[in-house]
Design a protein around this motif. Structure first.
Motif, mmCIF file in Angstrom:
data_model
loop_
_atom_site.group_PDB
_atom_site.id
_atom_site.type_symbol
_atom_site.label_atom_id
_atom_site.label_comp_id
_atom_site.label_asym_id
_atom_site.label_seq_id
_atom_site.Cartn_x
_atom_site.Cartn_y
_atom_site.Cartn_z
ATOM 1 N N ALA A 90 114.464 30.299 3.072
ATOM 2 C CA ALA A 90 113.938 29.169 2.290
ATOM 3 C C ALA A 90 114.629 29.134 0.934
ATOM 4 C CB ALA A 90 112.435 29.308 2.120
ATOM 5 N N ASP A 91 115.127 27.942 0.576
ATOM 6 C CA ASP A 91 115.840 27.841 -0.697
ATOM 7 C C ASP A 91 115.075 27.057 -1.757
ATOM 8 O OD1 ASP A 91 116.074 25.528 0.716
ATOM 9 O OD2 ASP A 91 118.255 25.340 0.521
ATOM 10 N N THR A 92 113.990 26.407 -1.378
ATOM 11 C CA THR A 92 113.182 25.671 -2.362
ATOM 12 C C THR A 92 111.739 26.124 -2.258
ATOM 13 O OG1 THR A 92 112.773 23.851 -0.822
ATOM 14 C CG2 THR A 92 114.705 23.654 -2.255
ATOM 15 N N TRP A 93 110.948 25.807 -3.294
ATOM 16 C CA TRP A 93 109.553 26.249 -3.332
ATOM 17 C C TRP A 93 108.713 25.553 -2.282
ATOM 18 C CZ3 TRP A 93 105.644 22.825 -4.139
ATOM 19 C CH2 TRP A 93 106.006 21.584 -4.656
ATOM 20 N N TRP A 94 109.044 24.289 -1.925
ATOM 21 C CA TRP A 94 108.220 23.601 -0.924
ATOM 22 C C TRP A 94 108.484 24.149 0.484
ATOM 23 C CZ3 TRP A 94 110.579 20.756 2.899
ATOM 24 C CH2 TRP A 94 111.909 20.385 2.686
ATOM 25 N N LYS A 95 109.686 24.693 0.755
ATOM 26 C CA LYS A 95 109.926 25.336 2.049
ATOM 27 C C LYS A 95 109.113 26.628 2.139
ATOM 28 C CE LYS A 95 114.495 23.506 3.119
ATOM 29 N NZ LYS A 95 115.909 23.835 3.359
ATOM 30 N N VAL A 96 109.013 27.351 1.035
ATOM 31 C CA VAL A 96 108.181 28.552 1.003
ATOM 32 C C VAL A 96 106.722 28.173 1.252
ATOM 33 C CG1 VAL A 96 107.353 30.454 -0.452
ATOM 34 C CG2 VAL A 96 109.759 29.798 -0.519
ATOM 35 N N ALA A 101 102.060 28.022 4.772
ATOM 36 C CA ALA A 101 100.985 27.276 5.444
ATOM 37 C C ALA A 101 101.067 27.470 6.963
ATOM 38 C CB ALA A 101 101.086 25.799 5.088
ATOM 39 N N ARG A 102 102.282 27.468 7.493
ATOM 40 C CA ARG A 102 102.444 27.677 8.941
ATOM 41 C C ARG A 102 101.962 29.062 9.347
ATOM 42 N NH1 ARG A 102 108.341 28.553 10.749
ATOM 43 N NH2 ARG A 102 107.787 30.549 9.828
ATOM 44 N N ASP A 103 102.403 30.111 8.613
ATOM 45 C CA ASP A 103 102.062 31.482 8.985
ATOM 46 C C ASP A 103 100.612 31.840 8.696
ATOM 47 O OD1 ASP A 103 104.638 31.801 9.823
ATOM 48 O OD2 ASP A 103 105.276 33.070 8.158
ATOM 49 N N ALA A 110 95.736 27.908 15.612
ATOM 50 C CA ALA A 110 96.131 27.653 16.997
ATOM 51 C C ALA A 110 95.756 28.828 17.903
ATOM 52 C CB ALA A 110 97.634 27.385 17.058
ATOM 53 N N GLN A 111 95.961 30.048 17.434
ATOM 54 C CA GLN A 111 95.602 31.216 18.231
ATOM 55 C C GLN A 111 94.093 31.286 18.462
ATOM 56 O OE1 GLN A 111 97.262 34.497 16.071
ATOM 57 N NE2 GLN A 111 99.365 33.985 16.645
#
Length: 160
Positions: A90-96, A101-103, A110-111
């Motif tokens: 991740a190169d930007t803060w929104w990707k982090v 949020a996904r993890d 979902a699990q």
């Protein structure tokens, strides 16, 4: 003449592999028990020498122990290592933020949903099997009562 060709070929191959000057360190076989000669005197053999258990084959040779297979090392299941590996690209803060949020939100959600759907489905199937007498426990009980010639208990009415 054609019949002698295979025998000549075999002897040619054998003769070609003969070492004319063998190296004693590599080509001489190590000594074995057959190399040492001992004279046997049948008249002096005692009964205790004949019945000696030292000549028996040891049990460990007849039935060797089972091989123990070494398992591979356990993977590192700590959250920190997998999280750091996920955000390494991740190169930007929104990707982090999206990866976090996904993890942390979407995957556990979902699990949990899938696990609960499986449990609810199992409970529904098991309840239906219990009501109709098709569960494995009922079949086992009927078989055991039949083997022992016991009388089956009268079915009780249950509320469904």
């Amino acid at each position: 003449m054609a019949s002698s060709l295979p025998t000549e070929l075999g002897s040619t191959i054998q003769a070609g592999h003969i070492r004319r000057h063998p190296d004693p360190r590599q080509d001489i076989a190590p000594s074995t028990a057959a190399d040492k000669r001992q004279l046997v005197d049948f008249h002096s053999a005692r009964r205790s020498d004949i019945d000696n258990d030292d000549d028996d084959i040891p049990y460990s040779v007849l039935r060797p122990p089972k091989k123990h297979y070494n398992l591979p090392p356990l993977p590192d299941l700590r959250f920190e290592q997998s999280y750091l590996h996920s955000i390494a690209s991740a190169d930007t803060w929104w990707k982090v933020l999206l990866i976090t949020a996904r993890d942390q939100v979407l995957m556990p959600l979902a699990q949990g949903v899938l696990l609960n759907l499986a449990l609810v489905g199992w409970q529904h199937w098991n309840k239906n099997a219990r009501v109709h007498g098709d569960s494995i426990g009922i079949r086992l009980r009927r078989w055991w009562y039949g083997v022992n010639n016991w009388k089956l208990p009268a079915p009780t009415k249950r509320r469904v």
